[in-house]
Scaffold this motif. Structure first.
Motif, PDB file in Angstrom:
ATOM      1  N   LEU A   1     -57.255  59.332 -12.306  1.00  0.00           N
ATOM      2  CA  LEU A   1     -57.465  59.766 -10.919  1.00  0.00           C
ATOM      3  C   LEU A   1     -58.353  61.008 -10.873  1.00  0.00           C
ATOM      4  O   LEU A   1     -59.205  61.141  -9.993  1.00  0.00           O
ATOM      5  CB  LEU A   1     -56.121  60.051 -10.245  1.00  0.00           C
ATOM      6  CG  LEU A   1     -55.124  58.903 -10.193  1.00  0.00           C
ATOM      7  CD1 LEU A   1     -53.880  59.311  -9.417  1.00  0.00           C
ATOM      8  CD2 LEU A   1     -55.751  57.668  -9.564  1.00  0.00           C
ATOM      9  N   PHE A   2     -58.152  61.898 -11.832  1.00  0.00           N
ATOM     10  CA  PHE A   2     -58.993  63.088 -11.921  1.00  0.00           C
ATOM     11  C   PHE A   2     -60.448  62.696 -12.176  1.00  0.00           C
ATOM     12  O   PHE A   2     -61.376  63.230 -11.556  1.00  0.00           O
ATOM     13  CB  PHE A   2     -58.483  64.007 -13.030  1.00  0.00           C
ATOM     14  CG  PHE A   2     -59.394  65.165 -13.337  1.00  0.00           C
ATOM     15  CD1 PHE A   2     -59.518  66.226 -12.461  1.00  0.00           C
ATOM     16  CD2 PHE A   2     -60.149  65.174 -14.510  1.00  0.00           C
ATOM     17  CE1 PHE A   2     -60.362  67.294 -12.743  1.00  0.00           C
ATOM     18  CE2 PHE A   2     -60.990  66.233 -14.797  1.00  0.00           C
ATOM     19  CZ  PHE A   2     -61.094  67.298 -13.900  1.00  0.00           C
TER      20      PHE A   2
ATOM     21  N   SER B   1     -55.850  47.325  -2.560  1.00  0.00           N
ATOM     22  CA  SER B   1     -56.157  47.620  -1.156  1.00  0.00           C
ATOM     23  C   SER B   1     -54.898  47.678  -0.307  1.00  0.00           C
ATOM     24  O   SER B   1     -54.821  48.476   0.638  1.00  0.00           O
ATOM     25  CB  SER B   1     -57.143  46.591  -0.596  1.00  0.00           C
ATOM     26  OG  SER B   1     -56.648  45.276  -0.748  1.00  0.00           O
ATOM     27  N   SER B   2     -53.880  46.879  -0.630  1.00  0.00           N
ATOM     28  CA  SER B   2     -52.639  46.938   0.152  1.00  0.00           C
ATOM     29  C   SER B   2     -51.925  48.263  -0.072  1.00  0.00           C
ATOM     30  O   SER B   2     -51.422  48.888   0.868  1.00  0.00           O
ATOM     31  CB  SER B   2     -51.720  45.760  -0.192  1.00  0.00           C
ATOM     32  OG  SER B   2     -51.208  45.843  -1.519  1.00  0.00           O
TER      33      SER B   2
ATOM     34  N   TYR C   1     -55.453  53.930  -5.517  1.00  0.00           N
ATOM     35  CA  TYR C   1     -56.518  54.926  -5.434  1.00  0.00           C
ATOM     36  C   TYR C   1     -57.854  54.402  -5.949  1.00  0.00           C
ATOM     37  O   TYR C   1     -58.841  55.135  -5.967  1.00  0.00           O
ATOM     38  CB  TYR C   1     -56.135  56.177  -6.232  1.00  0.00           C
ATOM     39  CG  TYR C   1     -54.904  56.876  -5.713  1.00  0.00           C
ATOM     40  CD1 TYR C   1     -54.859  57.384  -4.420  1.00  0.00           C
ATOM     41  CD2 TYR C   1     -53.782  57.026  -6.513  1.00  0.00           C
ATOM     42  CE1 TYR C   1     -53.733  58.026  -3.934  1.00  0.00           C
ATOM     43  CE2 TYR C   1     -52.645  57.669  -6.042  1.00  0.00           C
ATOM     44  CZ  TYR C   1     -52.626  58.160  -4.751  1.00  0.00           C
ATOM     45  OH  TYR C   1     -51.504  58.795  -4.277  1.00  0.00           O
ATOM     46  N   MET C   2     -57.878  53.162  -6.390  1.00  0.00           N
ATOM     47  CA  MET C   2     -59.115  52.615  -6.955  1.00  0.00           C
ATOM     48  C   MET C   2     -59.122  51.098  -6.821  1.00  0.00           C
ATOM     49  O   MET C   2     -58.073  50.462  -6.844  1.00  0.00           O
ATOM     50  CB  MET C   2     -59.241  53.006  -8.439  1.00  0.00           C
ATOM     51  CG  MET C   2     -58.111  52.486  -9.298  1.00  0.00           C
ATOM     52  SD  MET C   2     -57.982  53.281 -10.924  1.00  0.00           S
ATOM     53  CE  MET C   2     -57.199  54.826 -10.475  1.00  0.00           C
TER      54      MET C   2
ATOM     55  N   VAL D   1     -45.309  58.285  -2.965  1.00  0.00           N
ATOM     56  CA  VAL D   1     -45.112  58.416  -4.405  1.00  0.00           C
ATOM     57  C   VAL D   1     -45.829  57.241  -5.066  1.00  0.00           C
ATOM     58  O   VAL D   1     -45.499  56.074  -4.799  1.00  0.00           O
ATOM     59  CB  VAL D   1     -43.622  58.409  -4.795  1.00  0.00           C
ATOM     60  CG1 VAL D   1     -43.478  58.566  -6.307  1.00  0.00           C
ATOM     61  CG2 VAL D   1     -42.876  59.532  -4.090  1.00  0.00           C
ATOM     62  N   ALA D   2     -46.814  57.557  -5.892  1.00  0.00           N
ATOM     63  CA  ALA D   2     -47.634  56.523  -6.518  1.00  0.00           C
ATOM     64  C   ALA D   2     -47.266  56.386  -7.992  1.00  0.00           C
ATOM     65  O   ALA D   2     -47.635  57.239  -8.803  1.00  0.00           O
ATOM     66  CB  ALA D   2     -49.118  56.862  -6.379  1.00  0.00           C
ATOM     67  N   PRO D   3     -46.525  55.335  -8.362  1.00  0.00           N
ATOM     68  CA  PRO D   3     -46.197  55.142  -9.779  1.00  0.00           C
ATOM     69  C   PRO D   3     -47.322  54.461 -10.538  1.00  0.00           C
ATOM     70  O   PRO D   3     -48.126  53.707  -9.957  1.00  0.00           O
ATOM     71  CB  PRO D   3     -44.957  54.242  -9.728  1.00  0.00           C
ATOM     72  CG  PRO D   3     -45.115  53.465  -8.458  1.00  0.00           C
ATOM     73  CD  PRO D   3     -45.852  54.359  -7.497  1.00  0.00           C
TER      74      PRO D   3
END
Length: 269
Positions: free
Chosen positions: A246-247, A144-145, A133-134, A170-172
């Protein structure tokens, strides 16, 4: 009917934890490994699969479908880490990273989808990363992948809903696994303009992984998703501060968020 689960990268780390957890819950689990013969302990069967090899993917999927008649759940977990300055990472390593983290999962989904469409039911869970996400310094290719796989998942969700197939991300965050040992590290080059910054960032990355959470947390999250009739587009699993980052990205101006990251990684500029 016992559900059949197919997990790529199921011989170690997060994939192994997910497989063991689901096996204990009564699922029929098949994991994959590039070298199953070299795995000494696994409580569920492992089939040979290299996500960079489409023939190997097709054979692995065919093996499971022939044995079980179906694949109910695909967990696209296989992936590889990569670190280094954008300028200094060899092109061959960049290509290998995208082949493993993006094109490989796509090929596995393409191999499994005909069976799921025929069943008129299925669930695909793509394991991405909070890093997706960043754009993180010295992890740009990894970020990026994983970000690319996130967007592929968003598109695929809409394309296959009509066939009864659900797809989710699902992002760990950081978990205590062997990913640091297995990732490609561009060497810290003496007299490189990035030497000091990269070395500090690399030490910090390894420290985060070593002190990361229990992979069982991911397994529990995956189990809850499987029990959900209509999964969300994405789920984030990690420490509160990782989720909070992320927020912050959503609410802060771009330069302000960039400054936070630079301060965190002790990068001057």
């Amino acid at each position: 009917m016992t559900k059949v689960v197919f997990i790529t990268g199921g011989s170690s780390g997060i994939g192994k934890s997910i497989g063991e957890f689901l096996h204990a819950k009564g699922f029929k689990v098949y994991g994959t490994s590039r070298n199953p013969a070299g795995v000494t302990m696994s409580i569920f069967p492992l089939v040979q699969l290299d996500v960079r090899d489409e023939a190997s993917i097709a054979e692995a999927v065919r093996t499971v479908v022939e044995k079980e008649g179906r694949i109910d759940i695909l967990i696209n977990n296989a992936g590889v880490g990569i670190t280094g300055a954008i300028e200094e990472v060899p092109t061959a390593e960049i290509l290998n990273n995208f082949q493993t983290n993006v094109f490989g999962p796509i090929a596995v989904m393409k191999a499994v989808l005909p069976t799921m469409r025929q069943q008129k039911k299925g669930l695909i869970i793509n394991v991405t990363s909070i890093a997706g996400y960043m754009g993180l310094p010295f992890r740009g290719y990894y970020s990026s992948s994983k970000g690319a796989l996130e967007l592929i998942t968003e598109s695929l969700r809409m394309e296959v809903k009509t066939f009864g197939v659900e797809v989710t991300n699902v992002a760990p965050g950081d978990f205590a696994t062997n990913i640091a040992a297995g990732r490609y590290h561009a060497p810290v080059v003496d007299c490189s303009p990035y030497e000091e910054m990269y070395k500090m960032s690399l030490d910090m990355m390894n420290e985060h992984v070593n002190s990361g959470g229990d992979p069982r947390e991911m397994a529990e999250a995956i189990f809850k998703i499987i029990q959900t009739p209509k999964p969300k587009v994405r789920y984030v699993v990690g420490a509160p501060m990782q989720k909070f980052s992320l927020f912050l990205k959503k609410i802060l101006p771009g330069k302000a968020y960039e400054r936070l990251l630079m301060n965190h990684y002790k990068i001057k500029g």
